[in-house]
Design a protein around this motif. Structure first.
Motif, PDB file in Angstrom:
ATOM      1  N   ILE A 268      -4.289  12.159  82.008  1.00 38.60           N
ATOM      2  CA  ILE A 268      -3.065  12.126  81.213  1.00 38.60           C
ATOM      3  C   ILE A 268      -3.177  11.041  80.154  1.00 38.60           C
ATOM      4  CG2 ILE A 268      -0.580  11.648  81.306  1.00 38.60           C
ATOM      5  CD1 ILE A 268      -0.603  12.960  84.085  1.00 38.60           C
ATOM      6  N   ASN A 269      -2.734  11.349  78.947  1.00 36.95           N
ATOM      7  CA  ASN A 269      -2.730  10.484  77.766  1.00 36.95           C
ATOM      8  C   ASN A 269      -4.087  10.357  77.078  1.00 36.95           C
ATOM      9  OD1 ASN A 269       0.061   9.969  77.783  1.00 36.95           O
ATOM     10  ND2 ASN A 269      -0.220   8.343  79.270  1.00 36.95           N
TER      11      ASN A 269
ATOM     12  N   CYS B  76       0.295  23.819  72.935  1.00 33.55           N
ATOM     13  CA  CYS B  76       0.702  22.447  73.257  1.00 33.55           C
ATOM     14  C   CYS B  76       2.152  22.397  73.740  1.00 33.55           C
ATOM     15  CB  CYS B  76       0.524  21.537  72.050  1.00 33.55           C
ATOM     16  SG  CYS B  76      -1.194  21.193  71.652  1.00 33.55           S
TER      17      CYS B  76
ATOM     18  N   LYS C 172       2.979  21.493  77.595  1.00 29.39           N
ATOM     19  CA  LYS C 172       3.495  20.113  77.600  1.00 29.39           C
ATOM     20  C   LYS C 172       2.442  19.078  77.195  1.00 29.39           C
ATOM     21  CE  LYS C 172       7.373  21.703  79.191  1.00 29.39           C
ATOM     22  NZ  LYS C 172       8.072  22.521  78.234  1.00 29.39           N
ATOM     23  N   HIS C 173       1.564  19.458  76.267  1.00 30.09           N
ATOM     24  CA  HIS C 173       0.634  18.513  75.672  1.00 30.09           C
ATOM     25  C   HIS C 173       1.191  18.138  74.294  1.00 30.09           C
ATOM     26  CE1 HIS C 173      -2.077  19.418  78.900  1.00 30.09           C
ATOM     27  NE2 HIS C 173      -2.213  20.679  78.524  1.00 30.09           N
ATOM     28  N   GLU C 174       0.756  17.030  73.748  1.00 30.83           N
ATOM     29  CA  GLU C 174       1.283  16.570  72.466  1.00 30.83           C
ATOM     30  C   GLU C 174       0.289  16.851  71.340  1.00 30.83           C
ATOM     31  OE1 GLU C 174       2.838  12.476  70.303  1.00 30.83           O
ATOM     32  OE2 GLU C 174       2.412  12.467  72.458  1.00 30.83           O
TER      33      GLU C 174
ATOM     34  N   LYS D  73      -3.033  15.197  72.669  1.00 32.99           N
ATOM     35  CA  LYS D  73      -2.977  14.223  73.761  1.00 32.99           C
ATOM     36  C   LYS D  73      -2.509  14.962  75.007  1.00 32.99           C
ATOM     37  CE  LYS D  73       0.237  10.946  74.100  1.00 32.99           C
ATOM     38  NZ  LYS D  73       0.948   9.665  73.930  1.00 32.99           N
ATOM     39  N   LYS D  74      -3.269  14.794  76.072  1.00 37.64           N
ATOM     40  CA  LYS D  74      -2.921  15.478  77.316  1.00 37.64           C
ATOM     41  C   LYS D  74      -1.601  14.932  77.860  1.00 37.64           C
ATOM     42  CE  LYS D  74      -4.202  16.791  81.887  1.00 37.64           C
ATOM     43  NZ  LYS D  74      -5.269  17.315  82.699  1.00 37.64           N
ATOM     44  N   GLY D  75      -0.718  15.836  78.152  1.00 42.86           N
ATOM     45  CA  GLY D  75       0.549  15.483  78.736  1.00 42.86           C
ATOM     46  C   GLY D  75       0.522  15.702  80.239  1.00 42.86           C
ATOM     47  N   GLN D  76       1.637  15.421  80.861  1.00 41.59           N
ATOM     48  CA  GLN D  76       1.734  15.624  82.301  1.00 41.59           C
ATOM     49  C   GLN D  76       2.214  17.043  82.545  1.00 41.59           C
ATOM     50  OE1 GLN D  76       3.970  12.699  84.361  1.00 41.59           O
ATOM     51  NE2 GLN D  76       3.599  13.589  86.357  1.00 41.59           N
ATOM     52  N   ASN D  77       1.300  17.862  82.983  1.00 39.46           N
ATOM     53  CA  ASN D  77       1.595  19.258  83.256  1.00 39.46           C
ATOM     54  C   ASN D  77       1.463  19.460  84.755  1.00 39.46           C
ATOM     55  OD1 ASN D  77       1.494  22.032  83.693  1.00 39.46           O
ATOM     56  ND2 ASN D  77       0.682  22.392  81.662  1.00 39.46           N
TER      57      ASN D  77
END
Length: 81
Positions: free
Chosen positions: A30-31, A51, A55-57, A73-77
């Motif tokens: 994540i992040n 995205c 739920k990625h940014e 940016k990897k989000g919390q999925n």
């Protein structure tokens, strides 16, 4: 400072870019950030939608000239953790 992961998808066409982005993001923390390079016109629509859905940014993108560049940016999925 950690460098971004670069994913070169030039020459690939839908649905391959999205499938490979998803596969790479699953292995990331994540992040963490990934820079995607592609020349597939469908990614202009597909990557922002992906995205949002996963739920990625989408931090930044440059789609005026090829190759297109997307910084994600990897989000919390919860589905992928």
């Amino acid at each position: 400072m950690k460098k971004n992961i670069v994913l070169n998808l030039i020459g690939l066409r839908c649905p391959d870019p999205i499938m490979l982005i998803r596969k790479k993001l699953r292995k990331m923390k994540i992040n963490e950030k990934i820079l995607v390079l592609t020349d597939d016109p469908s990614t202009k629509r597909d990557i922002p939608y992906f995205c949002n859905f996963m739920k990625h940014e989408l931090i930044d993108h440059a789609i005026n000239i090829k190759p297109y560049r997307y910084l994600l940016k990897k989000g919390q999925n919860l589905k992928e953790n």
